[in-house]
Design a protein around this motif. Structure first.
Motif, mmCIF file in Angstrom:
data_model
loop_
_atom_site.group_PDB
_atom_site.id
_atom_site.type_symbol
_atom_site.label_atom_id
_atom_site.label_comp_id
_atom_site.label_asym_id
_atom_site.label_seq_id
_atom_site.Cartn_x
_atom_site.Cartn_y
_atom_site.Cartn_z
ATOM 1 N N LEU A 172 -10.042 -8.104 0.892
ATOM 2 C CA LEU A 172 -10.245 -6.688 1.064
ATOM 3 C C LEU A 172 -11.591 -6.476 1.631
ATOM 4 O O LEU A 172 -11.705 -5.471 2.075
ATOM 5 C CB LEU A 172 -10.513 -6.391 -0.834
ATOM 6 C CG LEU A 172 -9.076 -6.062 -1.424
ATOM 7 C CD1 LEU A 172 -9.490 -5.845 -2.855
ATOM 8 C CD2 LEU A 172 -8.641 -4.738 -1.161
ATOM 9 N N VAL A 175 -10.611 -5.847 5.235
ATOM 10 C CA VAL A 175 -9.892 -4.656 5.315
ATOM 11 C C VAL A 175 -10.757 -3.334 5.313
ATOM 12 O O VAL A 175 -10.575 -2.249 5.901
ATOM 13 C CB VAL A 175 -8.693 -4.449 4.680
ATOM 14 C CG1 VAL A 175 -7.571 -5.476 4.655
ATOM 15 C CG2 VAL A 175 -9.047 -4.056 3.206
ATOM 16 N N ASP A 180 -8.415 0.265 5.807
ATOM 17 C CA ASP A 180 -7.179 0.380 5.278
ATOM 18 C C ASP A 180 -7.376 0.646 3.843
ATOM 19 O O ASP A 180 -8.147 0.172 3.235
ATOM 20 C CB ASP A 180 -6.324 -1.031 5.250
ATOM 21 C CG ASP A 180 -5.923 -1.475 6.856
ATOM 22 O OD1 ASP A 180 -5.900 -0.377 7.463
ATOM 23 O OD2 ASP A 180 -5.730 -2.480 7.455
ATOM 24 N N ILE A 182 -6.119 -0.106 0.501
ATOM 25 C CA ILE A 182 -5.584 -1.242 -0.103
ATOM 26 C C ILE A 182 -5.908 -1.309 -1.417
ATOM 27 O O ILE A 182 -7.092 -1.450 -1.665
ATOM 28 C CB ILE A 182 -5.494 -2.455 0.682
ATOM 29 C CG1 ILE A 182 -4.654 -2.232 1.981
ATOM 30 C CG2 ILE A 182 -4.896 -3.695 0.079
ATOM 31 C CD1 ILE A 182 -4.569 -3.598 2.765
ATOM 32 N N SER A 195 -10.015 -0.837 -1.986
ATOM 33 C CA SER A 195 -10.944 -0.686 -0.948
ATOM 34 C C SER A 195 -11.392 0.659 -1.120
ATOM 35 O O SER A 195 -10.832 1.541 -1.772
ATOM 36 C CB SER A 195 -9.916 -0.908 0.327
ATOM 37 O OG SER A 195 -9.028 0.064 0.679
ATOM 38 N N PHE A 198 -8.832 3.380 -0.114
ATOM 39 C CA PHE A 198 -7.876 3.562 -1.304
ATOM 40 C C PHE A 198 -8.424 4.478 -2.160
ATOM 41 O O PHE A 198 -7.930 5.542 -2.855
ATOM 42 C CB PHE A 198 -7.206 2.202 -1.806
ATOM 43 C CG PHE A 198 -6.314 2.383 -2.699
ATOM 44 C CD1 PHE A 198 -5.081 2.151 -2.395
ATOM 45 C CD2 PHE A 198 -6.598 2.606 -4.145
ATOM 46 C CE1 PHE A 198 -4.109 2.470 -3.297
ATOM 47 C CE2 PHE A 198 -5.278 2.597 -5.121
ATOM 48 C CZ PHE A 198 -4.101 2.680 -4.491
ATOM 49 N N ARG A 259 3.378 1.153 0.797
ATOM 50 C CA ARG A 259 3.828 -0.380 1.016
ATOM 51 C C ARG A 259 3.657 -1.209 0.020
ATOM 52 O O ARG A 259 2.228 -1.066 -0.624
ATOM 53 C CB ARG A 259 3.074 -0.699 2.415
ATOM 54 C CG ARG A 259 3.505 -0.195 3.643
ATOM 55 C CD ARG A 259 2.881 -0.727 4.822
ATOM 56 N NE ARG A 259 1.687 0.202 4.894
ATOM 57 C CZ ARG A 259 0.437 -0.519 5.434
ATOM 58 N NH1 ARG A 259 0.664 -1.519 5.890
ATOM 59 N NH2 ARG A 259 -0.807 0.198 5.423
ATOM 60 N N VAL A 269 0.230 -5.854 -4.530
ATOM 61 C CA VAL A 269 -0.633 -5.172 -3.293
ATOM 62 C C VAL A 269 -0.115 -3.759 -2.936
ATOM 63 O O VAL A 269 1.162 -3.673 -2.442
ATOM 64 C CB VAL A 269 -0.735 -6.237 -2.273
ATOM 65 C CG1 VAL A 269 -1.665 -5.607 -1.034
ATOM 66 C CG2 VAL A 269 -1.539 -7.543 -2.686
ATOM 67 N N ALA A 271 -0.472 -0.573 -0.525
ATOM 68 C CA ALA A 271 -1.165 -0.096 0.842
ATOM 69 C C ALA A 271 -0.773 1.528 0.656
ATOM 70 O O ALA A 271 0.470 1.495 0.782
ATOM 71 C CB ALA A 271 -0.833 -0.579 1.929
#
Length: 283
Positions: A172, A175, A180, A182, A195, A198, A259, A269, A271
């Motif tokens: 994390l 990213v 990203d 996530i 993140s 997110f 995802r 996880v 995404a």
């Protein structure tokens, strides 16, 4: 209509440490030492009280504590040294009393070591005690009669979860630089790490999002679809991709491309990317 794709899973890798340092509050050291195979070098030490164990939390891999010994059917309640104590004339502890004692110990432990793996040895797996242990994500419980059979697996499971959690945090952190969106959801279904990107997509900040059920981040129809299509796919070791409708803290919805993958400790996880110009999930 939702479209989803699945990706062939990569072979899972499970790492077992070759050395483990255990600290036992009380007795049971011999049985614990015998429980591990010869491939694992185990150091088992004991201390008489939890207070004397606290300064050593940073130097061990796992702490072993014991629920109060139940004095029933004419048997004596014995202290941590194995000798009869002055309290053997007390009534048999209730299930709630035993669970409360363990809860107090865990609260003390978490003050100093929030993520130290802990194994509770119990005479009996009562409902109250099981609920207490399950409420702490870094604790497992083993019946004394099953120490040899189950104890090593419980310790290895906790250590593996800690390893994966450390890797997840590092991932994390990396990213964040890529932007990203996530999040990692623990086996109980609550957001454990997210993140910044997110959290922003859902109109929240990272701290406020921690502990939020992942189902609160999507519409009811999206949750239903994820439960029926995505989660079974992930449970089989695949990764899932599809379109869903996310829900921000304000209640506003947005179309999203999701995802979803899984970790070996049953964490998920997520995404999530907002899909511009898409209607998302038809409800």
């Amino acid at each position: 209509m939702l479209k989803s794709t699945a990706v062939v899973p990569e072979p899972p890798v499970r790492t077992r440490p070759t050395q483990i340092r255990l600290l036992v509050v009380g007795r049971e050291c011999d049985a614990i030492d015998r429980a591990f195979d010869d491939e694992t070098e185990v150091t088992v030490e004991s201390v008489p009280t939890l207070e004397s164990a606290r300064p050593r939390f940073d130097d061990i891999d796992c702490l072993v504590v014991q629920s109060p010994t139940t004095a029933a059917n004419g048997t004596e309640d014995r202290g941590e040294s194995g000798e009869r104590t002055d309290d053997t004339t007390r009534d048999t502890p209730t299930d709630n009393g035993s669970a409360g004692d363990v809860a107090d110990r865990l609260e003390t432990i978490r003050t100093d070591a929030p993520e130290l793996p802990v194994v509770v040895l119990a005479d009996e797996l009562t409902l109250a005690l099981t609920r207490t242990v399950r409420s702490d994500g870094w604790t497992a419980i083993v019946e004394r009669d099953e120490t040899l059979a189950l104890f090593p697996d419980r310790v290895h499971d906790l250590l593996e979860r800690r390893r994966l959690t450390t890797l997840a945090r590092r991932s994390l952190a990396s990213v964040e630089f890529a932007g990203d969106a996530i999040a990692i959801v623990d086996p109980d279904g609550d957001v454990q790490f997210a993140s910044r990107s997110f959290a922003m997509q859902f109109g929240s900040d990272r701290d406020a999002l921690t502990g939020t059920p992942w189902r609160a981040l999507f519409t009811d129809a999206a949750v239903s679809h994820l439960e029926s299509a995505a989660l079974p796919t992930v449970a089989e070791g695949w990764r899932w991709t599809g379109s869903c409708t996310g829900r921000r803290q304000t209640g506003a919805t947005f179309p999203a491309r999701v995802r979803l993958g899984g970790l070996e400790d049953d964490s998920l996880v997520f995404a999530v990317d907002e899909s511009k110009g898409s209607d998302g999930l038809e409800e």
